[in-house]
Design an enzyme around this catalytic site. Structure first.
Site, PDB file in Angstrom:
ATOM      1  N   GLN A 272       7.304  -0.840   1.594  1.00  0.00           N
ATOM      2  CA  GLN A 272       6.754  -2.148   1.977  1.00  0.00           C
ATOM      3  C   GLN A 272       6.118  -2.129   3.364  1.00  0.00           C
ATOM      4  OE1 GLN A 272       8.735  -5.059   3.987  1.00  0.00           O
ATOM      5  NE2 GLN A 272       8.675  -6.641   2.415  1.00  0.00           N
TER       6      GLN A 272
ATOM      7  N   SER B 137       6.721 -10.249   3.163  1.00  0.00           N
ATOM      8  CA  SER B 137       6.966  -9.172   4.127  1.00  0.00           C
ATOM      9  C   SER B 137       8.399  -9.239   4.648  1.00  0.00           C
ATOM     10  CB  SER B 137       5.931  -9.245   5.254  1.00  0.00           C
ATOM     11  OG  SER B 137       6.074  -8.158   6.138  1.00  0.00           O
TER      12      SER B 137
ATOM     13  N   HIS C  20       1.408  -3.429   7.378  1.00  0.00           N
ATOM     14  CA  HIS C  20       1.140  -3.173   5.955  1.00  0.00           C
ATOM     15  C   HIS C  20      -0.108  -2.326   5.705  1.00  0.00           C
ATOM     16  CE1 HIS C  20       4.563  -5.558   4.959  1.00  0.00           C
ATOM     17  NE2 HIS C  20       4.096  -6.539   5.704  1.00  0.00           N
TER      18      HIS C  20
END
Length: 309
Positions: A248, A90, A199
């Site tokens: 992302q 991440s 996410h």
């Protein structure tokens, strides 16, 4: 020896992280000074002498971890060790880009501060949540999320290693997903102490805001191959970096796939750089054959140095 450098994500932060490295290496100290200059406040004071509550605020956590991880990277580089591939979990993907030469540290620090701010602001505190599901296969977690969606958004967020997957979404739906996961035979399914549902699709707006910031930054060609969270595969060239970093924010992190790709390509040594040992743990869950190290303080640095000698 084929070596991968792995970079820590959010959640590994701690007051005092990086202090020993700064006291022993000018290269590390310079990184902290550069971060303070880029952000306009004393980063050392916040990390070394501050309080956990301030450090836990996402827009502080992200530049703090990036700074500490980059400082640790500069220390590892004094050993003359060069990675064959890099990746980060991440937030850690930004440090991986710094390591790969595609992103300048001075650009990365203010960028991740804004990333943290946008991610935190996108979903009001208390609305979203995340949970760790231990002991289910990916397809079972997808089934659980589909069933839990009747109560709101519930999506797989992080595929970390075999049997360890996180779920993110609306709090009620994620709590329901925990119940359903236990019914399916999960060893554990528990809510995580995080302030936002990272996410998942609820953060799409944060990605759109980040896209505007990324437009202001020039990425250079990668000097080291980098595997991205979004695909679990290599970034082809610098032209696709911005799109991948935007995606992302609201996409699942395919970290297990990233590690498996490295192993398939012959990586036999992993060095986790930055606070904590979570990524080292993920590697060990996937393979018992690889050599795994981490560098976060002088003791762990000396251990890597001795192994290389």
């Amino acid at each position: 020896m084929k070596t991968a450098f792995l970079f820590s994500g959010q959640g590994a932060q701690a007051i005092g992280m990086g202090k020993e490295l700064c006291e022993n290496f000018k290269a590390a100290d310079d990184v902290f000074e550069s971060a303070s200059e880029a952000l306009g406040f004393d980063v050392k004071k916040m990390i070394f002498d501050g309080d956990s509550e301030t450090l836990m605020i996402t827009e502080n956590t992200q530049p703090a971890i990036l700074t500490m991880s980059t400082a640790a990277l500069r220390v590892v580089e004094t050993l003359g060790i060069k990675p064959d591939v890099v990746a980060g979990l991440s937030l850690g993907e930004y440090t991986a880009h710094v390591a790969a030469g595609s992103l300048q540290f001075a650009d990365a620090v203010p960028l991740v501060k804004k990333r943290g701010k946008y991610m935190q602001e996108e979903v009001p505190i208390g609305v979203g949540g995340m949970a760790a599901v231990i002991g289910l296969a990916p397809e079972q977690v997808y089934e659980v999320c589909a069933a839990a969606s009747e109560k709101g958004v519930a999506e797989p967020a992080n595929f970390n290693c075999p049997g360890q997957i996180t779920v993110a979404g609306e709090k009620a739906a994620v709590e329901y997903a925990c119940e359903l996961a236990k019914e399916k035979g999960a060893r554990r399914a528990l809510m995580l102490p995080v302030s936002a549902p990272f996410h998942c699709s609820m953060l799409k707006g944060a990605g759109e805001k980040l896209a505007k910031e990324l437009e202001k930054i020039t990425f250079s060609p990668l000097q080291v191959p980098l595997i991205t969270n979004v695909t679990g595969d290599y970034v082809k060239d610098e032209t696709e970096i911005k799109d991948l970093l935007v995606r992302q924010v609201s996409s699942s992190v395919l970290f297990q796939a990233s590690l498996e790709r490295m192993l398939k390509d012959g990586v036999d040594t992993f060095v986790e750089i930055g606070p904590g040992k979570a990524l080292s743990g993920f590697v060990k869950k996937i393979t018992k054959e690889a050599a795994v190290y981490n560098v976060e303080d002088m003791a762990s640095f000396e251990k890597l140095k001795a192994a290389l000698a």
